[in-house]
Design a protein around this motif. Structure first.
Motif, PDB file in Angstrom:
ATOM      1  N   GLU A 185      -6.267 -26.438   8.925  1.00  0.00           N
ATOM      2  CA  GLU A 185      -6.848 -27.616   7.853  1.00  0.00           C
ATOM      3  C   GLU A 185      -7.825 -28.581   8.121  1.00  0.00           C
ATOM      4  O   GLU A 185      -7.656 -28.970   9.238  1.00  0.00           O
TER       5      GLU A 185
ATOM      6  N   LYS B 225      -2.061 -22.137   9.873  1.00  0.00           N
ATOM      7  CA  LYS B 225      -3.475 -22.288   9.346  1.00  0.00           C
ATOM      8  C   LYS B 225      -3.601 -23.668   9.492  1.00  0.00           C
ATOM      9  O   LYS B 225      -3.172 -24.697  10.320  1.00  0.00           O
TER      10      LYS B 225
ATOM     11  N   THR C  39     -11.568 -31.334   7.515  1.00  0.00           N
ATOM     12  CA  THR C  39     -11.796 -32.107   6.724  1.00  0.00           C
ATOM     13  C   THR C  39     -12.406 -32.724   7.325  1.00  0.00           C
ATOM     14  O   THR C  39     -12.035 -33.863   8.377  1.00  0.00           O
TER      15      THR C  39
ATOM     16  N   SER D  76     -10.689 -22.639  11.654  1.00  0.00           N
ATOM     17  CA  SER D  76     -10.544 -22.811  10.707  1.00  0.00           C
ATOM     18  C   SER D  76     -11.888 -22.224   9.607  1.00  0.00           C
ATOM     19  O   SER D  76     -11.221 -21.984   8.724  1.00  0.00           O
TER      20      SER D  76
END
Length: 76
Positions: free
Chosen positions: A41, A39, A43, A75
């Motif tokens: 992530e 996965k 930001t 992503s």
């Protein structure tokens, strides 16, 4: 006026990786965390003027823009 060229950094921890893209003209960028399960992530970040010193102190190494962009594509 020429567009600023982003700088890319990477650090590998025991069970995950962090990649950071920094735009030096306004100190904005993106942080990607690659977890052990694959996965990614994402930001969006706002950094201060000392980001490059902070990344060096935290042992981040420069990395390829291609590596960052390939992970960024995962992503979405």
């Amino acid at each position: 006026m020429a567009k600023a060229i982003a700088h890319y950094f990477k650090r590998i921890f025991d069970d995950y990786q962090v990649l950071v893209m920094v735009n030096p003209s306004d100190f904005t960028g993106t942080e990607l965390i690659l977890h052990p399960d694959g996965k990614v992530e994402k930001t969006e970040m706002e950094f201060d003027e000392e980001i490059f010193e902070d990344l060096a102190e935290d042992e981040f190494q420069t990395c390829s823009p291609l590596e960052f962009q390939l992970l960024l594509a995962k992503s979405k």
